[in-house]
Design a protein around this motif. Structure first.
Motif, PDB file in Angstrom:
ATOM      1  N   GLY A 149      -1.867  10.601  -9.825  1.00  0.00           N
ATOM      2  CA  GLY A 149      -2.463   9.679 -10.792  1.00  0.00           C
ATOM      3  C   GLY A 149      -1.632   8.450 -11.123  1.00  0.00           C
ATOM      4  N   ARG A 150      -0.552   8.238 -10.406  1.00  0.00           N
ATOM      5  CA  ARG A 150       0.310   7.090 -10.710  1.00  0.00           C
ATOM      6  C   ARG A 150      -0.333   5.776 -10.263  1.00  0.00           C
ATOM      7  NH1 ARG A 150       6.246   8.731  -8.761  1.00  0.00           N
ATOM      8  NH2 ARG A 150       5.230   8.387  -6.777  1.00  0.00           N
ATOM      9  N   GLN A 151       0.115   4.686 -10.888  1.00  0.00           N
ATOM     10  CA  GLN A 151      -0.375   3.349 -10.584  1.00  0.00           C
ATOM     11  C   GLN A 151       0.822   2.419 -10.412  1.00  0.00           C
ATOM     12  OE1 GLN A 151      -3.421   1.979 -13.364  1.00  0.00           O
ATOM     13  NE2 GLN A 151      -3.723   4.077 -14.034  1.00  0.00           N
ATOM     14  N   LEU A 152       0.664   1.409  -9.565  1.00  0.00           N
ATOM     15  CA  LEU A 152       1.727   0.429  -9.370  1.00  0.00           C
ATOM     16  C   LEU A 152       1.234  -0.929  -9.854  1.00  0.00           C
ATOM     17  CD1 LEU A 152       4.617   0.632  -8.258  1.00  0.00           C
ATOM     18  CD2 LEU A 152       3.756  -0.258  -6.096  1.00  0.00           C
ATOM     19  N   LEU A 153       1.998  -1.538 -10.751  1.00  0.00           N
ATOM     20  CA  LEU A 153       1.699  -2.870 -11.261  1.00  0.00           C
ATOM     21  C   LEU A 153       2.535  -3.862 -10.459  1.00  0.00           C
ATOM     22  CD1 LEU A 153       0.333  -4.734 -13.326  1.00  0.00           C
ATOM     23  CD2 LEU A 153       2.295  -4.347 -14.818  1.00  0.00           C
ATOM     24  N   ILE A 154       1.839  -4.695  -9.686  1.00  0.00           N
ATOM     25  CA  ILE A 154       2.482  -5.654  -8.797  1.00  0.00           C
ATOM     26  C   ILE A 154       2.181  -7.055  -9.315  1.00  0.00           C
ATOM     27  CG2 ILE A 154       2.627  -6.482  -6.420  1.00  0.00           C
ATOM     28  CD1 ILE A 154       1.506  -3.649  -5.643  1.00  0.00           C
ATOM     29  N   PRO A 155       3.216  -7.767  -9.755  1.00  0.00           N
ATOM     30  CA  PRO A 155       2.975  -9.098 -10.329  1.00  0.00           C
ATOM     31  C   PRO A 155       2.758 -10.170  -9.273  1.00  0.00           C
ATOM     32  CG  PRO A 155       5.301  -8.545 -10.500  1.00  0.00           C
ATOM     33  CD  PRO A 155       4.609  -7.354  -9.883  1.00  0.00           C
ATOM     34  N   GLN A 156       2.272 -11.309  -9.729  1.00  0.00           N
ATOM     35  CA  GLN A 156       2.151 -12.487  -8.867  1.00  0.00           C
ATOM     36  C   GLN A 156       3.517 -12.781  -8.259  1.00  0.00           C
ATOM     37  OE1 GLN A 156       0.580 -15.793 -11.129  1.00  0.00           O
ATOM     38  NE2 GLN A 156      -0.907 -14.482 -12.147  1.00  0.00           N
ATOM     39  N   GLY A 157       3.504 -13.281  -7.039  1.00  0.00           N
ATOM     40  CA  GLY A 157       4.765 -13.609  -6.383  1.00  0.00           C
ATOM     41  C   GLY A 157       5.301 -12.495  -5.513  1.00  0.00           C
ATOM     42  N   PHE A 158       4.547 -11.398  -5.419  1.00  0.00           N
ATOM     43  CA  PHE A 158       4.958 -10.272  -4.585  1.00  0.00           C
ATOM     44  C   PHE A 158       3.904 -10.021  -3.511  1.00  0.00           C
ATOM     45  CE2 PHE A 158       7.630  -9.880  -8.145  1.00  0.00           C
ATOM     46  CZ  PHE A 158       8.720  -9.107  -7.779  1.00  0.00           C
ATOM     47  N   LEU A 159       4.379  -9.711  -2.314  1.00  0.00           N
ATOM     48  CA  LEU A 159       3.477  -9.263  -1.260  1.00  0.00           C
ATOM     49  C   LEU A 159       3.053  -7.843  -1.590  1.00  0.00           C
ATOM     50  CD1 LEU A 159       5.652 -10.362   1.793  1.00  0.00           C
ATOM     51  CD2 LEU A 159       3.672 -11.577   0.869  1.00  0.00           C
ATOM     52  N   HIS A 160       1.852  -7.457  -1.138  1.00  0.00           N
ATOM     53  CA  HIS A 160       1.361  -6.095  -1.383  1.00  0.00           C
ATOM     54  C   HIS A 160       0.769  -5.520  -0.108  1.00  0.00           C
ATOM     55  CE1 HIS A 160      -1.910  -3.226  -2.642  1.00  0.00           C
ATOM     56  NE2 HIS A 160      -0.801  -2.635  -3.032  1.00  0.00           N
ATOM     57  N   GLY A 161       1.034  -4.249   0.117  1.00  0.00           N
ATOM     58  CA  GLY A 161       0.425  -3.539   1.232  1.00  0.00           C
ATOM     59  C   GLY A 161       0.510  -2.044   1.006  1.00  0.00           C
ATOM     60  N   PHE A 162      -0.271  -1.310   1.773  1.00  0.00           N
ATOM     61  CA  PHE A 162      -0.181   0.154   1.708  1.00  0.00           C
ATOM     62  C   PHE A 162      -0.572   0.750   3.043  1.00  0.00           C
ATOM     63  CE2 PHE A 162      -4.527  -0.660   0.121  1.00  0.00           C
ATOM     64  CZ  PHE A 162      -5.291   0.234   0.864  1.00  0.00           C
ATOM     65  N   VAL A 163      -0.080   1.975   3.267  1.00  0.00           N
ATOM     66  CA  VAL A 163      -0.461   2.756   4.432  1.00  0.00           C
ATOM     67  C   VAL A 163      -1.015   4.088   3.924  1.00  0.00           C
ATOM     68  CG1 VAL A 163       1.830   3.817   4.804  1.00  0.00           C
ATOM     69  CG2 VAL A 163       0.245   3.567   6.731  1.00  0.00           C
ATOM     70  N   THR A 164      -2.073   4.562   4.576  1.00  0.00           N
ATOM     71  CA  THR A 164      -2.680   5.820   4.159  1.00  0.00           C
ATOM     72  C   THR A 164      -1.882   6.992   4.708  1.00  0.00           C
ATOM     73  OG1 THR A 164      -4.216   5.792   6.031  1.00  0.00           O
ATOM     74  CG2 THR A 164      -4.982   4.791   3.977  1.00  0.00           C
ATOM     75  N   LEU A 165      -1.626   7.971   3.859  1.00  0.00           N
ATOM     76  CA  LEU A 165      -0.864   9.158   4.231  1.00  0.00           C
ATOM     77  C   LEU A 165      -1.762  10.338   4.570  1.00  0.00           C
ATOM     78  CD1 LEU A 165       1.880   8.930   1.438  1.00  0.00           C
ATOM     79  CD2 LEU A 165       1.967   8.049   3.795  1.00  0.00           C
ATOM     80  N   THR A 166      -3.048  10.190   4.289  1.00  0.00           N
ATOM     81  CA  THR A 166      -4.044  11.220   4.565  1.00  0.00           C
ATOM     82  C   THR A 166      -5.288  10.520   5.112  1.00  0.00           C
ATOM     83  OG1 THR A 166      -5.046  11.062   2.355  1.00  0.00           O
ATOM     84  CG2 THR A 166      -3.244  12.658   2.616  1.00  0.00           C
ATOM     85  N   PRO A 167      -6.196  11.260   5.718  1.00  0.00           N
ATOM     86  CA  PRO A 167      -7.479  10.636   6.073  1.00  0.00           C
ATOM     87  C   PRO A 167      -8.354  10.486   4.827  1.00  0.00           C
ATOM     88  CG  PRO A 167      -7.399  12.922   6.844  1.00  0.00           C
ATOM     89  CD  PRO A 167      -6.063  12.617   6.228  1.00  0.00           C
ATOM     90  N   ASP A 168      -9.389   9.651   4.948  1.00  0.00           N
ATOM     91  CA  ASP A 168     -10.401   9.484   3.902  1.00  0.00           C
ATOM     92  C   ASP A 168      -9.790   9.108   2.555  1.00  0.00           C
ATOM     93  OD1 ASP A 168     -12.380  10.103   5.781  1.00  0.00           O
ATOM     94  OD2 ASP A 168     -12.186  12.246   5.375  1.00  0.00           O
ATOM     95  N   VAL A 169      -9.166   7.945   2.525  1.00  0.00           N
ATOM     96  CA  VAL A 169      -8.450   7.479   1.340  1.00  0.00           C
ATOM     97  C   VAL A 169      -9.265   6.402   0.627  1.00  0.00           C
ATOM     98  CG1 VAL A 169      -6.406   6.192   0.573  1.00  0.00           C
ATOM     99  CG2 VAL A 169      -6.175   8.032   2.254  1.00  0.00           C
ATOM    100  N   GLU A 170      -9.291   6.492  -0.693  1.00  0.00           N
ATOM    101  CA  GLU A 170      -9.890   5.453  -1.518  1.00  0.00           C
ATOM    102  C   GLU A 170      -8.824   4.888  -2.450  1.00  0.00           C
ATOM    103  OE1 GLU A 170     -13.821   6.061  -3.192  1.00  0.00           O
ATOM    104  OE2 GLU A 170     -14.112   7.768  -1.833  1.00  0.00           O
ATOM    105  N   VAL A 171      -8.749   3.561  -2.480  1.00  0.00           N
ATOM    106  CA  VAL A 171      -7.804   2.844  -3.330  1.00  0.00           C
ATOM    107  C   VAL A 171      -8.614   1.905  -4.214  1.00  0.00           C
ATOM    108  CG1 VAL A 171      -5.898   1.180  -3.352  1.00  0.00           C
ATOM    109  CG2 VAL A 171      -5.946   3.012  -1.636  1.00  0.00           C
ATOM    110  N   GLN A 172      -8.246   1.877  -5.494  1.00  0.00           N
ATOM    111  CA  GLN A 172      -8.896   0.971  -6.435  1.00  0.00           C
ATOM    112  C   GLN A 172      -7.812   0.150  -7.116  1.00  0.00           C
ATOM    113  OE1 GLN A 172     -12.037   2.680  -8.885  1.00  0.00           O
ATOM    114  NE2 GLN A 172     -12.018   4.503  -7.572  1.00  0.00           N
ATOM    115  N   TYR A 173      -8.095  -1.132  -7.321  1.00  0.00           N
ATOM    116  CA  TYR A 173      -7.108  -1.949  -8.011  1.00  0.00           C
ATOM    117  C   TYR A 173      -7.767  -3.074  -8.784  1.00  0.00           C
ATOM    118  CZ  TYR A 173      -7.312  -4.738  -3.656  1.00  0.00           C
ATOM    119  OH  TYR A 173      -7.722  -5.463  -2.563  1.00  0.00           O
ATOM    120  N   LYS A 174      -7.114  -3.388  -9.891  1.00  0.00           N
ATOM    121  CA  LYS A 174      -7.520  -4.487 -10.747  1.00  0.00           C
ATOM    122  C   LYS A 174      -6.776  -5.738 -10.318  1.00  0.00           C
ATOM    123  CE  LYS A 174      -8.663  -1.987 -14.953  1.00  0.00           C
ATOM    124  NZ  LYS A 174     -10.048  -2.353 -14.767  1.00  0.00           N
ATOM    125  N   CYS A 175      -7.411  -6.900 -10.467  1.00  0.00           N
ATOM    126  CA  CYS A 175      -6.796  -8.184 -10.145  1.00  0.00           C
ATOM    127  C   CYS A 175      -6.926  -9.122 -11.336  1.00  0.00           C
ATOM    128  CB  CYS A 175      -7.473  -8.826  -8.935  1.00  0.00           C
ATOM    129  SG  CYS A 175      -7.323  -7.879  -7.422  1.00  0.00           S
TER     130      CYS A 175
END
Length: 189
Positions: free
Chosen positions: A108-134
């Motif tokens: 249930g953790r969340q990462l807050l990434i501010p402006q000025g930072f690159l963002h990316g992710f890799v899936t560690l399992t199949p069938d992954v859903e990611v949600q994020y606010k902008c």
């Protein structure tokens, strides 16, 4: 909500409290009052939701420059990801440094990434859903990317030599040394 600084102090790891009983659990994934109490006052204007079918799908490293630069609050609601932020602010003492956190439906953790930072992710399992606010709307003319495997950055994606599933955009992204510098580091008073 528990707030922790990461190895990059501007990037925050948030852990919303979960309240469980025999039925399961309940959590507030966002509460403006709790965020304000933690010193975070961001006006969120857009929610995004992605699905990745294959384990090893990599999305990033992305940014959106001014006048539509975005703060992001990222969570994984199905499966697990390794979520990465890279300091992309010209003049920052941490320019090109990265931090990675495992986000999952389970933790249930969340990462807050501010402006000025690159963002990316890799899936560690199949069938992954990611949600994020902008904090700003998507603007194609401000959209940019840096190569996920740039040796100058040196991110350990945990892929163990397997090639990730990439978009055409991510395959063609420039190296950090060849990318523009749309963000400047500013010392806060």
């Amino acid at each position: 909500m528990q707030t922790e600084a990461t190895a990059l102090p501007e990037v925050l790891l948030l852990t919303p409290r979960r309240f469980g009983d025999a039925r399961g659990w309940f959590t507030e994934t966002f509460n403006a009052l709790r965020m304000k109490e933690a010193g975070i006052e961001i006006d969120w204007v857009q929610d995004n939701h992605s699905f990745s079918a294959a384990k090893g799908t990599l999305r990033g490293l992305h940014y959106q420059s001014a006048p539509h630069a975005q703060d992001k609050l990222v969570r994984c609601t199905r499966g697990a990801i390794l979520d990465v932020a890279v300091d992309f602010r010209e003049g920052s003492p941490r320019f090109g440094k990265w931090v990675a956190e495992e986000l999952s439906a389970e933790n249930g953790r969340q990462l807050l990434i501010p402006q000025g930072f690159l963002h990316g992710f890799v899936t560690l399992t199949p069938d992954v859903e990611v949600q994020y606010k902008c904090s700003d709307f998507y603007a194609p003319d401000c959209d940019g990317a840096v190569r996920w495997d740039d040796p100058e950055i040196g991110i350990d994606w945990g892929l163990d030599g397997t090639q990730p599933v990439l978009s055409d955009k991510d395959q063609a992204a420039p190296l950090l040394k060849d990318a523009g510098r749309p963000f400047r580091f500013e010392v806060k008073a």
